[in-house]
Design a protein around this motif. Structure first.
Motif, PDB file in Angstrom:
ATOM      1  N   ALA A 280       3.090 -16.335 -19.782  1.00  9.69           N
ATOM      2  CA  ALA A 280       2.280 -15.166 -19.414  1.00  9.69           C
ATOM      3  C   ALA A 280       2.372 -14.921 -17.915  1.00  9.69           C
ATOM      4  CB  ALA A 280       0.829 -15.387 -19.823  1.00  9.69           C
ATOM      5  N   PRO A 281       2.295 -13.682 -17.475  1.00  7.90           N
ATOM      6  CA  PRO A 281       2.347 -13.399 -16.040  1.00  7.90           C
ATOM      7  C   PRO A 281       1.143 -13.999 -15.314  1.00  7.90           C
ATOM      8  CG  PRO A 281       1.723 -11.428 -17.265  1.00  7.90           C
ATOM      9  CD  PRO A 281       2.127 -12.447 -18.276  1.00  7.90           C
ATOM     10  N   ALA A 282       1.348 -14.287 -14.043  1.00  6.66           N
ATOM     11  CA  ALA A 282       0.262 -14.859 -13.241  1.00  6.66           C
ATOM     12  C   ALA A 282      -0.892 -13.872 -13.153  1.00  6.66           C
ATOM     13  CB  ALA A 282       0.779 -15.212 -11.845  1.00  6.66           C
ATOM     14  N   ARG A 283      -2.091 -14.357 -13.463  1.00 10.00           N
ATOM     15  CA  ARG A 283      -3.243 -13.459 -13.509  1.00 10.00           C
ATOM     16  C   ARG A 283      -4.505 -14.232 -13.165  1.00 10.00           C
ATOM     17  NH1 ARG A 283      -3.467 -10.107 -18.820  1.00 10.00           N
ATOM     18  NH2 ARG A 283      -1.561  -9.347 -17.812  1.00 10.00           N
ATOM     19  N   VAL A 284      -5.363 -13.569 -12.383  1.00  5.84           N
ATOM     20  CA  VAL A 284      -6.674 -14.101 -12.050  1.00  5.84           C
ATOM     21  C   VAL A 284      -7.707 -13.118 -12.570  1.00  5.84           C
ATOM     22  CG1 VAL A 284      -8.240 -14.799 -10.204  1.00  5.84           C
ATOM     23  CG2 VAL A 284      -5.795 -15.256  -9.991  1.00  5.84           C
ATOM     24  N   VAL A 285      -8.627 -13.609 -13.393  1.00  2.00           N
ATOM     25  CA  VAL A 285      -9.654 -12.781 -14.008  1.00  2.00           C
ATOM     26  C   VAL A 285     -10.991 -13.082 -13.341  1.00  2.00           C
ATOM     27  CG1 VAL A 285     -10.809 -12.137 -16.149  1.00  2.00           C
ATOM     28  CG2 VAL A 285      -8.398 -12.779 -16.181  1.00  2.00           C
ATOM     29  N   GLY A 387      -0.992 -10.530   0.508  1.00  6.11           N
ATOM     30  CA  GLY A 387       0.284 -10.897  -0.093  1.00  6.11           C
ATOM     31  C   GLY A 387       0.445 -12.372  -0.327  1.00  6.11           C
ATOM     32  N   SER A 388      -0.590 -13.177  -0.064  1.00  9.09           N
ATOM     33  CA  SER A 388      -0.478 -14.619  -0.254  1.00  9.09           C
ATOM     34  C   SER A 388      -0.695 -15.016  -1.713  1.00  9.09           C
ATOM     35  CB  SER A 388      -1.499 -15.341   0.641  1.00  9.09           C
ATOM     36  OG  SER A 388      -1.461 -16.733   0.409  1.00  9.09           O
ATOM     37  N   LEU A 389      -1.606 -14.366  -2.395  1.00 11.44           N
ATOM     38  CA  LEU A 389      -1.887 -14.687  -3.788  1.00 11.44           C
ATOM     39  C   LEU A 389      -0.851 -14.010  -4.672  1.00 11.44           C
ATOM     40  CD1 LEU A 389      -3.806 -16.021  -5.853  1.00 11.44           C
ATOM     41  CD2 LEU A 389      -5.090 -13.869  -5.903  1.00 11.44           C
ATOM     42  N   ARG A 390      -0.057 -14.808  -5.365  1.00  9.69           N
ATOM     43  CA  ARG A 390       0.990 -14.280  -6.224  1.00  9.69           C
ATOM     44  C   ARG A 390       0.485 -14.188  -7.657  1.00  9.69           C
ATOM     45  NH1 ARG A 390       3.576 -11.868  -2.823  1.00  9.69           N
ATOM     46  NH2 ARG A 390       5.309 -11.665  -4.325  1.00  9.69           N
ATOM     47  N   ALA A 391      -0.367 -13.212  -7.896  1.00 13.09           N
ATOM     48  CA  ALA A 391      -0.943 -13.015  -9.223  1.00 13.09           C
ATOM     49  C   ALA A 391      -1.600 -11.646  -9.263  1.00 13.09           C
ATOM     50  CB  ALA A 391      -1.968 -14.110  -9.553  1.00 13.09           C
ATOM     51  N   ASP A 392      -1.828 -11.174 -10.481  1.00 14.14           N
ATOM     52  CA  ASP A 392      -2.551  -9.918 -10.683  1.00 14.14           C
ATOM     53  C   ASP A 392      -4.026 -10.205 -10.772  1.00 14.14           C
ATOM     54  OD1 ASP A 392      -0.160  -8.502 -10.769  1.00 14.14           O
ATOM     55  OD2 ASP A 392       0.041  -8.748 -12.941  1.00 14.14           O
ATOM     56  N   LEU A 393      -4.834  -9.382 -10.116  1.00  9.98           N
ATOM     57  CA  LEU A 393      -6.285  -9.507 -10.173  1.00  9.98           C
ATOM     58  C   LEU A 393      -6.832  -8.569 -11.240  1.00  9.98           C
ATOM     59  CD1 LEU A 393      -7.574  -9.768  -6.480  1.00  9.98           C
ATOM     60  CD2 LEU A 393      -7.694 -11.498  -8.261  1.00  9.98           C
TER      61      LEU A 393
END
Length: 396
Positions: A280-285, A387-393
């Protein structure tokens, strides 16, 4: 034969050298074994294969939502207040008229043991008349509790306005409450309940899987081109021919058999094929209402410097009593004068380097800041913007 004294040191040295070699060999073996164990534990766990039946569903094979309006009776003086919810009295009057009872016009019925409710249920695919469904019941008016109530016969309609099920039965309300002397205690929700098997299917929704001469559509629950390609390859490999064709990242066309009996075994075989989905793509919920922050294992964090601090404002009010002086003018009174002091404090902040290549390092770096969940949300948003966090919010 006696050994010459000069030979003894040579033999002792040889024995010591042999023991040292054996010890070095054993150390090398243990070091190698330790490196193998460390490498085994350091490697990420392999992705697990899943059944296609867990990853996708066949087009047309789905639930259908049902809804209905009804009345719950038998409440213990906890129903709707009919003066504030007039539709409850109107519904009762209409129901009584259908049963042959006429209520004189203008009658003011003060009912406290009846409540207007909405009833919902899901009609599974391939349902047939006589099948039982679970229903959910929720109050529409201002009833305080549905505990102990009975739902009267309620037709459940689909989106097309047709009746597909009839609901009726005793409610199961998990909450509890009590009140007295102006105080009230309540546990869980009292204005909603459930009736297991409370609806009887009257008509099923037809599902024609052979309408396209055997052509079927397999729909992925999560659109992903990589997973779709793997599903296509696994199906074609299972049957040894071109049986599946990808349409897009979610839909896969299947060339199934035309007759129903053969199609049943074909669909069962498709569902049991094992496929390893792509990561799954990188993601932060983020859920601001509950303060929850959840991230998957693909989240990475490039090196960044973070400084985070809170501004604390303290307002302190002291009340002082002011009394009139001796020989004060007539009419002087004792008054209470508030003395308010406002203090602004800012916590010490400093830059801290954060960064990591996997989830463990990301969590450790963020925990090192000592931030609360609400502060962590602001930090993650700032890291994403930088640009440091490599994930979708994703904010719920």
């Amino acid at each position: 034969m006696p050994v010459h004294p000069s030979v003894r040191p040579v033999r002792q040295h040889a024995r010591l050298r042999a023991a040292d070699q054996r010890q070095r060999a054993l150390g090398s073996l243990l070091s190698g074994l330790l490196l193998v164990l460390i490498s085994a534990f350091a490697l990420p766990p392999p992705a697990l294969a899943e059944r296609i039946g867990e990853l996708a569903y066949f087009a047309g094979v789905r639930d259908n939502a049902l809804v209905g309006y009804g009345l719950v009776v038998g409440l213990d003086n906890s129903g709707d207040q009919t003066m504030q919810a007039p539709f409850t009295g109107q519904s009762l009057t209409n129901m009584l008229s259908q049963l042959g009872i006429t209520v004189p016009q203008g009658t003011n019925m003060q009912l406290r043991n009846i409540a207007a409710v909405m009833v919902t249920a899901d009609l599974p695919p391939f349902s047939r008349p006589g099948q039982r469904l679970d229903v959910n019941v929720a109050s529409v008016g201002n009833a305080r509790s549905l505990r102990g109530g009975t739902l009267l016969m309620t037709p459940l309609k689909g989106a097309d306005g047709e009746i597909y099920a009839i609901a009726q039965g005793n409610l199961l309300v998990p909450g509890a409450g009590a009140e007295g002397g102006g105080d009230m205690v309540q546990v869980n929700q009292l204005a909603a309940g459930r009736i297991p098997g409370g609806a009887l299917v009257e008509e099923g929704v037809p599902v024609d899987l052979g309408a396209r001469e055997g052509m079927l559509e397999l729909v992925l629950k999560e659109a992903d081109f990589g997973t779709a390609q793997r599903v296509v390859d696994a199906i074609n490999e299972e049957f040894g021919c071109i049986m599946a064709k990808g349409v897009n990242g979610r839909v896969i066309e299947l060339n199934g058999p035309p007759d129903d009996h053969t199609r049943l075994g074909f669909l069962a075989r498709i569902e049991n094929i094992q496929v390893t989905p792509t990561e799954a793509p990188a993601r932060v919920v983020i859920n601001p209402r509950t303060g929850s922050v959840v991230m998957n294992s693909a989240v990475t964090l490039r090196r960044a410097a973070v400084a985070h601090g809170n501004l604390s404002v303290v307002i302190d009010t002291q009340f002082e009593v002011s009394q009139p002086q001796p020989f004060a003018p007539v009419g002087a009174e004792t008054v209470v004068v508030p003395d308010t002091e406002i203090t602004i404090e800012e916590q010490d902040t400093f830059l801290r380097m954060v960064g990591g290549a996997d989830l463990t390092e990301v969590v450790s770096a963020l925990n090192a800041l000592g931030a609360s969940p609400m502060d962590l949300m602001a930090i993650l948003e700032a890291l994403k913007a930088s640009g440091s966090l490599r994930a979708d919010l994703e904010i719920l």
